[in-house]
Enzyme design. Structure first.
Site, PDB file in Angstrom:
ATOM      1  N   ASN A  43       0.682 -31.901 -25.379  1.00  0.00           N
ATOM      2  CA  ASN A  43       0.306 -32.800 -23.948  1.00  0.00           C
ATOM      3  C   ASN A  43       0.222 -32.037 -22.714  1.00  0.00           C
ATOM      4  OD1 ASN A  43       3.010 -32.687 -22.300  1.00  0.00           O
ATOM      5  ND2 ASN A  43       3.645 -33.440 -24.117  1.00  0.00           N
TER       6      ASN A  43
ATOM      7  N   LYS B 100      -4.150 -24.446 -43.854  1.00  0.00           N
ATOM      8  CA  LYS B 100      -4.321 -25.231 -42.789  1.00  0.00           C
ATOM      9  C   LYS B 100      -5.641 -26.387 -43.569  1.00  0.00           C
ATOM     10  CE  LYS B 100      -9.201 -24.233 -40.083  1.00  0.00           C
ATOM     11  NZ  LYS B 100      -9.728 -23.224 -39.478  1.00  0.00           N
TER      12      LYS B 100
ATOM     13  N   ASP C 102      15.538 -38.815 -29.368  1.00  0.00           N
ATOM     14  CA  ASP C 102      15.325 -38.785 -28.129  1.00  0.00           C
ATOM     15  C   ASP C 102      16.583 -38.160 -27.387  1.00  0.00           C
ATOM     16  OD1 ASP C 102      14.260 -40.349 -25.803  1.00  0.00           O
ATOM     17  OD2 ASP C 102      16.067 -40.146 -24.900  1.00  0.00           O
ATOM     18  N   ILE C 103      16.340 -37.406 -26.223  1.00  0.00           N
ATOM     19  CA  ILE C 103      17.118 -36.346 -26.538  1.00  0.00           C
ATOM     20  C   ILE C 103      18.062 -37.382 -25.382  1.00  0.00           C
ATOM     21  CG2 ILE C 103      17.428 -33.962 -25.051  1.00  0.00           C
ATOM     22  CD1 ILE C 103      14.514 -33.338 -26.361  1.00  0.00           C
TER      23      ILE C 103
ATOM     24  N   PHE D   2      13.379 -38.605 -16.204  1.00  0.00           N
ATOM     25  CA  PHE D   2      12.521 -38.783 -15.646  1.00  0.00           C
ATOM     26  C   PHE D   2      11.169 -39.758 -16.666  1.00  0.00           C
ATOM     27  CE2 PHE D   2      10.418 -36.307 -12.012  1.00  0.00           C
ATOM     28  CZ  PHE D   2      11.516 -35.254 -12.188  1.00  0.00           C
TER      29      PHE D   2
ATOM     30  N   LYS E 174      14.149 -47.713 -18.395  1.00  0.00           N
ATOM     31  CA  LYS E 174      14.494 -46.797 -19.524  1.00  0.00           C
ATOM     32  C   LYS E 174      15.969 -46.282 -19.172  1.00  0.00           C
ATOM     33  CE  LYS E 174      10.360 -44.793 -20.577  1.00  0.00           C
ATOM     34  NZ  LYS E 174       8.550 -43.916 -20.286  1.00  0.00           N
TER      35      LYS E 174
ATOM     36  N   LYS F 208      18.697 -46.225 -21.589  1.00  0.00           N
ATOM     37  CA  LYS F 208      19.262 -44.948 -22.465  1.00  0.00           C
ATOM     38  C   LYS F 208      20.356 -45.164 -22.005  1.00  0.00           C
ATOM     39  CE  LYS F 208      14.636 -42.952 -22.608  1.00  0.00           C
ATOM     40  NZ  LYS F 208      13.506 -41.644 -23.267  1.00  0.00           N
TER      41      LYS F 208
HETATM   42  O1  PMT Z   1       4.900 -30.723 -15.839  1.00  0.00           O
HETATM   43  P1  PMT Z   1       3.922 -31.002 -14.760  1.00  0.00           P
HETATM   44  O2  PMT Z   1       2.324 -30.586 -15.399  1.00  0.00           O
HETATM   45  O3  PMT Z   1       4.559 -30.902 -13.302  1.00  0.00           O
HETATM   46  O4  PMT Z   1       4.012 -32.549 -15.168  1.00  0.00           O
HETATM   47  C1  PMT Z   1       5.292 -33.540 -14.494  1.00  0.00           C
HETATM   48  C2  PMT Z   1       5.999 -34.419 -15.412  1.00  0.00           C
HETATM   49  C3  PMT Z   1       4.597 -35.559 -15.435  1.00  0.00           C
HETATM   50  C4  PMT Z   1       5.719 -34.189 -16.797  1.00  0.00           C
HETATM   51  C5  PMT Z   1       7.084 -35.177 -15.159  1.00  0.00           C
HETATM   52  O5  PMT Z   1       7.238 -35.415 -13.935  1.00  0.00           O
HETATM   53  C6  PMT Z   1       7.474 -35.852 -15.709  1.00  0.00           C
HETATM   54  O6  PMT Z   1       7.313 -37.768 -15.051  1.00  0.00           O
HETATM   55  N1  PMT Z   1       8.497 -35.945 -16.889  1.00  0.00           N
HETATM   56  C7  PMT Z   1       8.811 -36.690 -17.957  1.00  0.00           C
HETATM   57  C8  PMT Z   1       7.328 -37.110 -19.155  1.00  0.00           C
HETATM   58  C9  PMT Z   1       7.719 -38.106 -19.986  1.00  0.00           C
HETATM   59  O7  PMT Z   1       8.212 -37.618 -21.465  1.00  0.00           O
HETATM   60  O8  PMT Z   1       7.887 -39.252 -19.277  1.00  0.00           O
HETATM   61  P2  PMT Z   1       8.785 -40.398 -20.164  1.00  0.00           P
HETATM   62  O9  PMT Z   1       8.388 -41.644 -19.416  1.00  0.00           O
HETATM   63  O10 PMT Z   1       7.411 -40.553 -21.905  1.00  0.00           O
HETATM   64  O11 PMT Z   1      10.097 -40.577 -21.373  1.00  0.00           O
HETATM   65  C10 PMT Z   1      10.880 -40.743 -20.338  1.00  0.00           C
HETATM   66  C11 PMT Z   1      12.130 -40.118 -20.348  1.00  0.00           C
HETATM   67  O12 PMT Z   1      12.312 -39.551 -21.685  1.00  0.00           O
HETATM   68  C12 PMT Z   1      11.634 -37.858 -19.680  1.00  0.00           C
HETATM   69  O13 PMT Z   1      12.857 -37.929 -19.058  1.00  0.00           O
HETATM   70  C13 PMT Z   1      11.846 -37.295 -21.294  1.00  0.00           C
HETATM   71  O14 PMT Z   1      12.243 -36.418 -20.635  1.00  0.00           O
HETATM   72  C14 PMT Z   1      12.741 -38.363 -21.935  1.00  0.00           C
HETATM   73  N2  PMT Z   1      12.407 -37.676 -23.274  1.00  0.00           N
HETATM   74  C15 PMT Z   1      11.370 -38.390 -24.110  1.00  0.00           C
HETATM   75  C16 PMT Z   1      10.898 -38.297 -25.635  1.00  0.00           C
HETATM   76  C17 PMT Z   1      12.237 -38.423 -25.853  1.00  0.00           C
HETATM   77  N3  PMT Z   1      11.876 -37.416 -27.389  1.00  0.00           N
HETATM   78  N4  PMT Z   1      12.961 -37.411 -25.775  1.00  0.00           N
HETATM   79  C18 PMT Z   1      13.501 -37.166 -23.962  1.00  0.00           C
HETATM   80  O15 PMT Z   1      14.514 -37.025 -23.737  1.00  0.00           O
END
Ligand code: PMT
Length: 402
Positions: free
Chosen positions: A210, A289, A306-307, A323, A337, A341
């Protein structure tokens, strides 16, 4: 009143052309109310006479390790015990290497080896000497041991070249030292930050990822360090230099990030999940490949674990901050969320717009926790991180005082 007032600063001067700037530095420290004692290496005395530092500091200058009069009056152990803080400015490449190796063949090395107080180092050298892998390795090793590096700065050098290697100006060093004596809101706390994207392999040459640059997560790590925390940064692949003081764990895939974060989480007081972790990963990774024989290719994806949910379910879970990256319905998705979570706090940002979110220098956050919300308007990611760290530490303290 300056935060340096009445602080006992042991200033170590080593043999570089910037030794003359250490005179101005001594003067500024004295003006700030600090009590300064100066230790000079032999090479430093070729650049500036000890008498200059004696006149400026109002104290005798310490020169020799094996001076019997010196050892009976203010020996290396007593000098080390006297100081609240040791500052080496300028620190040459040679002295940094000696400090790393623990050499005590001169008074300054012996004092540093015997020190139980913080040591700050202001490097000063030619740009190629600074970027040499040996010096970089020494700098990383010193930082990993908790020695704070102030600079170097970029600019013109005495040798006529230009680049990183200039000693910071005395006023900048004084400001950094003042900050050092401020008890940060996270002093004594440990913080785990995840940052950047993950890469999910499709075959040996392709992957899904991403747009995360890691800027927000790295700014969070730096802001937590500046607030006094010891920080571990679990980072996906990014093109950024991590904060010198952070312990860095590099990972690539969502599964690797899961293992690293969940394994480290209970050893930290706070977890901040800034990483953009892949929600899906290829069900199988092709060993060879994939050839473009087919007109269309279907890749079956499975959900990643999900972490955040895993961390928030641990028996000794840290204060857990997520986030949320959303293109619409920011507040309602973020609340889902937070609750779904089991988080302590969530910071939601709008993504997919020209300003803020992925791979930009600035961001705006809507932060929500049980019992409160706060808008952090568009600002640099560094400023946003400082504000968010303050909110996190307030809520962390409130939760842990009840
Ligand atoms: O890195 P930059 O270019 O500075 O951009 C910053 C950012 C936009 C990446 C950052 O500000 C941000 O929003 N990070 C979270 C991105 C994200 O994955 O959002 P989400 O809404 O999909 O996930 C929600 C939360 O679950 C996040 O805290 C993510 O770390 C967590 N997660 C998601 C999937 C997973 N398998 N495990 C997780 O823990």
């Amino acid at each position: 009143m300056s935060r340096l007032a009445e602080k006992r600063i042991l200033l170590g001067v080593t043999g570089g052309i910037a030794a003359y700037k250490a005179c101005g530095l001594t003067r500024q420290l004295i003006q700030a109310g600090a009590c300064v004692r100066v230790v000079m290496t032999r090479a430093a005395q070729s650049f500036v006479a000890p008498l200059s530092f004696q006149a400026l500091s109002g104290n005798p200058v310490h020169l020799d390790l094996l001076d019997t009069a010196e050892e009976s009056a203010m020996g290396h152990i007593r000098l080390a015990r006297w100081a609240d803080l040791i500052l080496i400015a300028p620190a040459t490449a040679d002295f940094m290497a000696k400090l790393r190796a623990g050499l005590a063949d001169e008074l300054l090395g012996a004092v540093c080896l015997a020190a139980e107080v913080p040591i700050l180092v202001a490097p000063s050298m030619n740009r190629a000497m600074w970027s040499n892998p040996a010096t970089q390795d020494n700098a990383s090793c010193l930082a990993a041991r908790g020695i704070r590096l102030l600079g170097p700065a970029e600019g013109g050098q005495a040798c006529g070249e230009s680049g990183y290697g200039r000693m910071l100006e005395p006023a900048e060093i004084c400001r950094a030292m003042e900050k050092f004596f401020v008890q940060g809101s996270l002093a004594g706390r440990t913080v785990l930050v995840s940052a950047g994207p993950t890469r999910e392999a499709i075959d040996p040459v392709r992957y899904l990822t991403n747009r995360s640059s890691g800027k927000m997560g790295y700014a969070m790590a730096q802001a937590a360090i500046d607030a006094g925390a010891k920080v571990t940064l679990v980072s996906g692949p990014v093109a950024l230099d991590p904060p010198m003081e952070a312990q860095v764990v590099r990972v690539e895939s969502a599964a690797e990030m899961f293992k690293a974060v969940v394994g480290l989480a209970t050893r930290h007081d706070i977890y901040i999940g800034t990483a953009a972790v892949a929600d899906y990963t290829p069900a199988t990774v092709a060993e060879e490949k994939i050839k473009k024989h087919e007109a269309a290719l279907v890749i079956r994806l499975t959900r990643t674990r999900d972490i955040l949910t895993a961390v928030a379910s641990l028996p000794n879970k840290p204060f857990t901050v997520g986030f949320a990256a959303e293109t619409g319905n920011l507040e309602s998705y973020a609340r889902e969320k937070l609750e779904g979570k089991g988080l302590d706090m969530i910071a939601a940002n709008r993504v997919g717009q020209a300003q803020g979110g992925f791979d930009t220098h600035e961001n705006a956050l809507w932060v929500c926790w049980n019992g409160g919300v706060k808008n952090l308007p568009m600002a640099s990611k560094q400023d946003i991180a400082i504000q968010l760290i303050e909110l996190i530490s307030e809520n962390y303290r409130a939760k842990n005082s009840t």
